[in-house]
Structure formats: structure tokens, C-alpha cells
Design an enzyme around this catalytic site. Structure first.
Site, PDB file in Angstrom:
ATOM      1  N   TYR A 122      -2.229  -3.566  -6.384  1.00 12.56           N
ATOM      2  CA  TYR A 122      -3.630  -3.728  -6.276  1.00 12.56           C
ATOM      3  C   TYR A 122      -3.913  -3.276  -4.754  1.00 12.56           C
ATOM      4  CZ  TYR A 122      -8.251  -5.353  -6.505  1.00 12.56           C
ATOM      5  OH  TYR A 122      -9.653  -5.442  -6.584  1.00 12.56           O
ATOM      6  N   GLU A 362      -6.974 -13.500  -1.668  1.00  6.35           N
ATOM      7  CA  GLU A 362      -7.809 -13.987  -2.845  1.00  6.35           C
ATOM      8  C   GLU A 362      -9.181 -14.543  -2.285  1.00  6.35           C
ATOM      9  OE1 GLU A 362      -7.569 -12.786  -5.508  1.00  6.35           O
ATOM     10  OE2 GLU A 362      -5.334 -12.671  -5.996  1.00  6.35           O
TER      11      GLU A 362
END
Length: 383
Positions: A122, A362
């Protein structure tokens, strides 16, 4: 209110613990030294249904909820948080493909993702945009032959290792509404990689810049609609934050388990060091903190699964709390090992290094505080 896991959830947890202890833990230190995870591990992981943990059963996945997903990552991190975190990234990509991909795109990319014959990475972060992700500069120009991407992605787990990449790039104006998500397969024209990053932790995950120099990908590798990519990326953040918190929890639990065993054997002043009351208090504090973190994490996962209106706030709180507790516990476990904790052979210093980045990715824990504060202030303003 029932805090017990279902039989099915407990079975999932035990299955992953068993797999990790046999297939991952014995090799974790060697993989760290090698700087890579053997590709032949992933089909074994996929055989357990972990290539599409929350991809629906109708689409060929396991269809687990977010609570069960935290159990998977907690269990696998007991063997190696670096391997578990990499699996989390792949699963986020698989879920994005199922949710937003066209029928044709899903048919081409989802089956090999679920079997993990095609491992996904990603690509959102860039050298100049971290927390301000919507400021990304990578551009994707639509041409007759496909999209041409130009830019650089930074800190990419699996860069130069993975088989395909979901790349967030700018197809429109500045800001989040000009961002689209495109799949670029390894070997594509114009795709290259920077040097291997020399990291503090997660060293078994190859991490490189992903460099796009007029890189070509086909029109049908657009994920969903143009201009919706940033919203797709944000939609996966709550679950990603739970996953990384679970990785901290599992690794810290393993550190405590090893420390208890070490203290029972280590002799000082005529007795094992677990008989000293001061050190027993240290063990008790860590047990209390881990149990509190576990309840907090599972509550946040339940809220996400049930669509609770405050799920995002609780996911942010759990991510901040659990990752900081995980690092604190691992560091205390190193201290209780004394000089041996500083040696690689005991595996504790690896956990300390691996867990530190969980407070950064994150969404940094500073951003988690910002999310919580905004929710509080918005709620106060409504009242």
C-alpha cells in the site's frame, strides 16, 4: 454484557498461535538478519484463510469481523510483529479490491491476493507528506494507453518485494477530492525502487521507496472511481489502527511470557529473581496494563463491527493506548532480563525495536490525540 470470546473466535486465535509457533517464531531472528520474509510463507498463511481475513465469504475470503481480525494479529505477533504487520497491509489491500474494484478488477486481482500468490503493498506516504496525507504530490495522468504515474512513495513495506501496489495518486485538483487509487503491478514500465532502508525495527520487512517515472498502468487498474481514492484510504484507517494495536498487544504479551520464564530460572542472592517482591510488583503492573489494553482494544473492535457512532474515536484511543502500553511493557521486560535482554538471542530487544514504529504509523499517536480531542469538542458544541 458478555466479555467472553465465542468458541469460533477462540479457535481462530488458537489456530494462529499454533501456526506462528511452528512456522514463524523459529525463524523470526534469522529473517530479521536476512532482511526479508520468505515468499513461500504466504501460501501457507493463505491456506488458513488469512489472505482475505475480512473479505466476504461470497468473494472467497474468510469473512471475519474486526474483532476476530484483532485476534489474528495479536496471535501472530506473539511469533513476530513484523510478519503480522505485513500481513495486515496485504489484507487492507485485499479488502479495498473487494469493496471498490470493478467486476473485472476483482476477477483479475482478488483471487491471487486471497491465495497470496500475489502479495500487495500500500503506497500512500511520500517524502513530503506523512500525517498530511492529502498533500501528496504523485500524479497520474490519464492517456489513451492508460494512466502515467510520476512521483515517489516513501517508507513502503514490501517495496521491491511485493507483486503489486495500490498507489494513491493525484488525478485531479489539489486536496483530498483529487486523489485516486490505482494498482501497479511489479515489472510495470517506469516502476523502480530505492535502496533498502536500514530500519530500527521491522527489519524482516523489506522497506524501500517506490519510484514512478512516467509509470504505465492500464485504465482498468483504477480502483473504484477517479477522485475517490482518499476516501477509500480513510475508510480503512479505523481497522488498520486496531490491527497495529493488536500487533503491539501480542508482542508485549510474548515479552511478558518470556520474562516470567526467565525470572523463574535466573538466580540472584540465593533465590530466583521472581521471588523478590519489588520485581513481582513490576510483573503485576505489566499484567494489569496488558489486560486493560486488551479490553480496550476489543471494545473498540466491537464498536467498529456494530457501526457505533463513536467507533472512530475509540479506534484512535485504542491505537494510542495499546501501542504505548505495548512498548512500555516490552521495555520493562528488557530491563528485567538485565544484560541478557540487550542480546539478540533472547528476542526481547527485537520486540522493543519492532514495536516502536507502531506509535508512528497508521496515524501517529499525536494524530490519535487530535482525533479524540476533535470528537470531544464537537460533542460539546452540539450540546
Amino acid at each position: 454484557m458478555d466479555f467472553a470470546l465465542s468458541e469460533e473466535s477462540q479457535a481462530v486465535f488458537e489456530m494462529v498461535v499454533s501456526f506462528g509457533s511452528e512456522e514463524i517464531a523459529p525463524h523470526a531472528l534469522a529473517w530479521e538478519k536476512d532482511g526479508t520474509i520468505p515468499k513461500d510463507l504466504w501460501p501457507k498463511v493463505a491456506a488458513l484463510g488469512l489472505g482475505g481475513i475480512y473479505v466476504s465469504e461470497d468473494a472467497g475470503g474468510s469473512g471475519l469481523n474486526r474483532l476476530d481480525a484483532t485476534l489474528v494479529f495479536e496471535a501472530m505477533s506473539m511469533s513476530c510483529p513484523s510478519v503480522a504487520a505485513f500481513l495486515s497491509i496485504h489484507n487492507m489491500c485485499a479488502k479495498m479490491i473487494e469493496t471498490y474494484g470493478s467486476d473485472d478488477l476483482r476477477a483479475r486481482h482478488l483471487p491471487p491476493a486471497l491465495s497470496m500468490e500475489r502479495v500487495f503493498s500500500y503506497c500512500l506516504t511520500e517524502p513530503g507528506s506523512g500525517s498530511d496525507a492529502a498533500a501528496l504530490k504523485t500524479k497520474a495522468l490519464r492517456t489513451n494507453e492508460g494512466y502515467r504515474l510520476t512521483g515517489t512513495k516513501a517508507f513502503i513495506s514490501g517495496g521491491g518485494y511485493s507483486d503489486a501496489y495500490i498507489i494513491l495518486s493525484r488525478t485531479g485538483a489539489e486536496g483530498p477530492k483529487g486523489i485516486s487509487a490505482l494498482i501497479v503491478e511489479d515489472g510495470s514500465e517506469g516502476l523502480s525502487f530505492g535502496g533498502l532502508e536500514d530500519k530500527m525495527g521491522w527489519r524482516s520487512q523489506p522497506t524501500r521507496q517506490v519510484q514512478l517515472d512516467n509509470c504505465l498502468t492500464s485504465h482498468d487498474n483504477l480502483l473504484g472511481e477517479e477522485g475517490r481514492g482518499f476516501s477509500y484510504a480513510m475508510a480503512g484507517l479505523d481497522g488498520g489502527r486496531l490491527n497495529i494495536a493488536a500487533c503491539s498487544l501480542g508482542a508485549a504479551q510474548q515479552a511478558l511470557t518470556r520474562t516470567r520464564a526467565y525470572m523463574a530460572e535466573r538466580q540472584a542472592f540465593g533465590q530466583s529473581i521472581d521471588q523478590f517482591q519489588a520485581l513481582q510488583f513490576r510483573l503485576a503492573d505489566m499484567e494489569i496494563e496488558l489486560q486493560a489494553a486488551r479490553v480496550f482494544l476489543r471494545q473498540a473492535a466491537w464498536m467498529l463491527d456494530t457501526g457505533h457512532t463513536e467507533a472512530t474515536k475509540h479506534c484512535a484511543m485504542a491505537k494510542k493506548f495499546v501501542t504505548e502500553i505495548g512498548s512500555k511493557v516490552a521495555d520493562n521486560c528488557l530491563q528485567l532480563h538485565g544484560g541478557y535482554g540487550y542480546l539478540a538471542d533472547y528476542g526481547i530487544e527485537k520486540l522493543v525495536r519492532d514495536l516502536r514504529v507502531h506509535q508512528i504509523l497508521e496515524g501517529t499517536n499525536e494524530i490519535m490525540r487530535l482525533i479524540v480531542a476533535r470528537h470531544l469538542l464537537e460533542k460539546a458544541a452540539r450540546n
